[in-house]
Enzyme design. Structure first.
Site, mmCIF file in Angstrom:
data_model
loop_
_atom_site.group_PDB
_atom_site.id
_atom_site.type_symbol
_atom_site.label_atom_id
_atom_site.label_comp_id
_atom_site.label_asym_id
_atom_site.label_seq_id
_atom_site.Cartn_x
_atom_site.Cartn_y
_atom_site.Cartn_z
ATOM 1 N N GLY A 1 -4.545 1.073 15.474
ATOM 2 C CA GLY A 1 -5.653 0.142 15.641
ATOM 3 C C GLY A 1 -5.321 -0.825 16.771
ATOM 4 O O GLY A 1 -4.248 -1.427 16.785
ATOM 5 N N LEU B 1 0.844 -1.198 0.000
ATOM 6 C CA LEU B 1 0.000 0.000 0.000
ATOM 7 C C LEU B 1 0.877 1.245 0.000
ATOM 8 O O LEU B 1 1.675 1.446 0.913
ATOM 9 C CB LEU B 1 -0.920 0.011 1.231
ATOM 10 C CG LEU B 1 -1.829 -1.206 1.393
ATOM 11 C CD1 LEU B 1 -2.802 -0.979 2.550
ATOM 12 C CD2 LEU B 1 -2.585 -1.500 0.099
ATOM 13 N N SER C 1 56.605 21.267 -12.054
ATOM 14 C CA SER C 1 55.435 21.921 -11.461
ATOM 15 C C SER C 1 54.826 22.944 -12.410
ATOM 16 O O SER C 1 55.502 23.504 -13.265
ATOM 17 C CB SER C 1 55.850 22.646 -10.179
ATOM 18 O OG SER C 1 56.268 21.687 -9.238
ATOM 19 N N ARG D 1 1.959 14.851 6.617
ATOM 20 C CA ARG D 1 2.843 15.353 7.672
ATOM 21 C C ARG D 1 4.326 15.367 7.303
ATOM 22 O O ARG D 1 5.167 15.731 8.116
ATOM 23 C CB ARG D 1 2.612 14.556 8.961
ATOM 24 C CG ARG D 1 1.348 15.031 9.678
ATOM 25 C CD ARG D 1 1.224 14.386 11.028
ATOM 26 N NE ARG D 1 0.853 12.989 10.925
ATOM 27 C CZ ARG D 1 1.300 12.044 11.749
ATOM 28 N NH1 ARG D 1 2.145 12.332 12.706
ATOM 29 N NH2 ARG D 1 0.884 10.799 11.603
ATOM 30 N N ASN E 1 5.719 8.749 9.165
ATOM 31 C CA ASN E 1 4.667 9.733 8.912
ATOM 32 C C ASN E 1 5.214 11.147 8.858
ATOM 33 O O ASN E 1 4.553 12.045 8.371
ATOM 34 C CB ASN E 1 3.589 9.648 9.999
ATOM 35 C CG ASN E 1 2.848 8.326 9.924
ATOM 36 O OD1 ASN E 1 2.353 7.930 8.868
ATOM 37 N ND2 ASN E 1 2.809 7.606 11.032
HETATM 38 C C1 UD1 Z 1 -3.457 1.797 9.776
HETATM 39 C C2 UD1 Z 1 -4.357 0.728 10.372
HETATM 40 C C3 UD1 Z 1 -4.078 0.643 11.867
HETATM 41 C C4 UD1 Z 1 -2.628 0.390 12.149
HETATM 42 C C5 UD1 Z 1 -1.758 1.423 11.449
HETATM 43 C C6 UD1 Z 1 -0.311 1.050 11.540
HETATM 44 C C7 UD1 Z 1 -6.400 0.670 9.059
HETATM 45 C C8 UD1 Z 1 -7.787 1.113 8.967
HETATM 46 N N1 UD1 Z 1 -5.717 1.074 10.122
HETATM 47 O O1 UD1 Z 1 -3.852 3.029 10.333
HETATM 48 O O2 UD1 Z 1 -4.862 -0.397 12.424
HETATM 49 O O3 UD1 Z 1 -2.381 0.416 13.539
HETATM 50 O O4 UD1 Z 1 -2.095 1.504 10.043
HETATM 51 O O5 UD1 Z 1 0.469 2.093 11.023
HETATM 52 O O6 UD1 Z 1 -5.930 -0.068 8.224
HETATM 53 N N2 UD1 Z 1 -3.141 3.821 2.328
HETATM 54 C C9 UD1 Z 1 -3.503 3.734 1.007
HETATM 55 N N3 UD1 Z 1 -4.758 4.137 0.628
HETATM 56 C C10 UD1 Z 1 -5.663 4.609 1.514
HETATM 57 C C11 UD1 Z 1 -5.291 4.704 2.864
HETATM 58 C C12 UD1 Z 1 -4.012 4.297 3.247
HETATM 59 O O7 UD1 Z 1 -2.712 3.309 0.163
HETATM 60 O O8 UD1 Z 1 -6.765 4.938 1.083
HETATM 61 C C13 UD1 Z 1 -1.801 3.379 2.719
HETATM 62 C C14 UD1 Z 1 -0.945 4.519 3.257
HETATM 63 O O9 UD1 Z 1 -0.191 5.108 2.239
HETATM 64 C C15 UD1 Z 1 -0.071 3.827 4.289
HETATM 65 C C16 UD1 Z 1 -0.921 2.657 4.759
HETATM 66 O O10 UD1 Z 1 -1.918 2.460 3.780
HETATM 67 O O11 UD1 Z 1 1.085 3.289 3.718
HETATM 68 C C17 UD1 Z 1 -1.533 2.903 6.115
HETATM 69 O O12 UD1 Z 1 -2.348 4.042 6.019
HETATM 70 P P1 UD1 Z 1 -2.473 5.084 7.194
HETATM 71 O O13 UD1 Z 1 -3.367 6.178 6.770
HETATM 72 O O14 UD1 Z 1 -1.120 5.448 7.703
HETATM 73 O O15 UD1 Z 1 -3.258 4.187 8.245
HETATM 74 P P2 UD1 Z 1 -3.489 4.482 9.738
HETATM 75 O O16 UD1 Z 1 -4.709 5.304 9.894
HETATM 76 O O17 UD1 Z 1 -2.243 4.968 10.362
HETATM 77 CA CA CA Z 2 0.179 5.466 9.487
#
Ligand code: UD1
Ligand code: CA
Length: 455
Positions: free
Chosen positions: A137, A10, A403, A17, A225
């Site tokens: 989570g 992902l 030189s 941030r 982040n």
């Molecule tokens: C997520 C988890 C959480 C976990 C945390 C660990 C979910 C709902 N929550 O939360 O349980 O403790 O990661 O860091 O899964 N991303 C996408 N598309 C999206 C949203 C996110 O590609 O629509 C990717 C982001 O780029 C990132 C990863 O997924 O690499 C996690 O997304 P992030 O928004 O950081 O999730 P958290 O809310 O931190």
């Molecule tokens: Ca995150």
């Protein structure tokens, strides 16, 4: 080898941030984009397919990875982690297993991923116990310690927020089941997002085997982040690399003051002083000693060589028992045979130097072949560029260049020749002879210095 393994990474998030126009996964750790670290980890598991879900800054992300054979899947709108994984459904192998990694968790361990992928469960995830679990989570377990669900921070009650075991985001699932769970996700939650984490409660309700393994090495599941997270993980990475070098027998003046942005391969009895940066692939042979604050990129350093402080080496080969620097700059295409001496403020580019030759002070030698046992005096310059074209200089064995000589290329100085100091050599200098090309010394008897004119 895990049968029919798919790895979904992902990487669609913007990384607000980071306060940068660059997509988060392109920020570098140890000289390599975050996403590259994750892809490198994924490749160690030999999956049938690596699928990267991209979104923010899509083309920039894709075009930085044209060297990787991964499948790109676009998530046009970032509607949550569940929605992100759902974009990869058409690419998932029938009868396979999917491991989900995060593009912003760069120090992820291939070993931990392998163990997870091989876990005898239809849904398995890595969790970690956090001193401060805010934002993550939470892993809800029942009285028999079985995982029940994941509750996102914003949806959690105070009691649930007290749970310190959190989801790392690294999850593996059986493909058929995963596809079914994803199709049932809703965005009925505090963030109006499709949470991937909701599949855990679905799996439990379906009576499927679910498990969470607690990871001890927190840094290996830490996400980036902010720039401060990035800096922190950079230090973790560097101190691990330094310890690895110490364990191989390298002497490091200070393991906290070395940076390896690539691969550093070392022989025995290697000494490295503080502040050195190694980039790309650097091979350092037995008995080499490297002084403080050297920057060395894509290079091989021959056994017994001494690199004095503040030397820059880029795409060059240093011979056995060479003495280089301080303040030397060896640019691409430099190749030195054994026992060469290259001193302070000497710049070499695309130059090959044979055994025992010395260029000790303040010189520029470019596009040049230097023979054996040559001595090039201070302030020598090869004029290799006419403003449009580059030309080569050849300096044969046993030459002595006085030189402050300019050698206007193309030009050859024959074997054993001597060039008088201050010469501008525009024609080949014959072997064995002294060639001088400068105004003859004259004295103007009675000459007076000018005096200030009266106004
Ligand atoms: C997520 C988890 C959480 C976990 C945390 C660990 C979910 C709902 N929550 O939360 O349980 O403790 O990661 O860091 O899964 N991303 C996408 N598309 C999206 C949203 C996110 O590609 O629509 C990717 C982001 O780029 C990132 C990863 O997924 O690499 C996690 O997304 P992030 O928004 O950081 O999730 P958290 O809310 O931190
Ligand atoms: Ca995150």
């Amino acid at each position: 080898m895990i049968n029919n393994l798919n790895i979904v990474i992902l990487a669609a998030g913007k990384g607000t941030r980071m306060y940068s126009t660059k997509p988060k996964v392109l920020h570098e750790l140890a000289g390599k984009p975050l996403l590259q670290h994750v892809i490198d980890c994924a490749k160690q598991l030999n999956p049938v397919k690596i699928i990267v879900v991209y979104g923010y800054g899509g083309d920039a992300v894709k075009s930085s990875f044209t060297h990787e054979s991964v499948v790109w899947v676009e998530q046009k709108e970032q509607l949550g982690t569940g929605h992100a994984v759902a974009q990869a459904i058409p690419e998932l192998t029938v009868g396979g297993t999917t491991l989900i990694l995060l593009g912003d968790v760069p120090l992820v361990s291939a070993q931990a991923c392998k163990t997870l992928a091989l876990a005898d469960m239809e849904l398995a995830l890595l969790s970690v116990v956090k001193q401060d679990p805010t934002g993550y989570g939470r892993i809800a377990r029942d009285l028999s310690n079985n995982v029940q669900s994941i509750i996102e921070h914003k949806d959690a009650s105070d009691a649930q927020r007290a749970i310190q075991e959190v989801n790392t985001g690294i999850i593996k699932a059986d493909n058929a089941k995963l596809i079914n769970w994803l199709s049932r996700l809703t965005d009925h939650n505090a963030q109006k997002e499709y949470y991937l984490t909701d599949i855990v409660a679905m799996a439990v309700a379906d009576g499927v085997s679910v498990g969470a393994t607690i990871v001890k090495d927190e840094a290996s599941v830490e996400g980036v982040n902010s720039k401060s997270d990035l800096a922190k993980l950079e230090r973790v990475y560097q101190s691990r690399y330094a310890n690895q070098l110490l364990n191989q027998g390298v002497t490091l003046a200070d393991p906290l003051r070395i940076d390896v942005r690539g691969e550093l391969l070392v022989g025995k009895d290697v000494n490295i002083d503080v502040g050195c940066i190694f980039e790309g692939k650097v091979v350092v042979e037995d008995g080499v000693s490297i002084g403080a604050y050297c920057v060395i990129k894509n290079a091989r350093i021959g056994a017994g060589a001494y690199i004095a402080p503040f030397t820059h080496i880029d795409d060059a080969e240093i011979g056995k028992d060479n003495r280089i620097g301080p303040y030397a700059r060896l640019r691409p295409g430099t190749k030195l045979a054994s026992d060469a001496h290259i001193g302070n403020f000497v710049e070499l580019k695309n130059t090959q130097v044979a055994q025992g030759s010395k260029i000790n002070h303040l010189s520029y030698v470019g596009d040049t072949t230097v023979g054996k046992n040559v001595n090039i005096g201070a302030g020598t310059i090869t004029c290799n560029y006419d403003g449009v074209n580059k030309f080569r200089t050849t300096i044969e064995d046993n030459v002595f260049i006085g030189s402050d000589t300019k050698l206007v290329a193309p030009v050859t100085v024959g074997e054993g020749a001597t060039i008088g100091a201050g010469s501008v050599i525009t024609k080949n200098a014959p072997a064995g002879e002294l060639t001088i090309a400068r105004i003859k010394q004259i004295t103007l008897v009675g000459w007076k210095r000018p005096v200030k004119l009266k106004s």
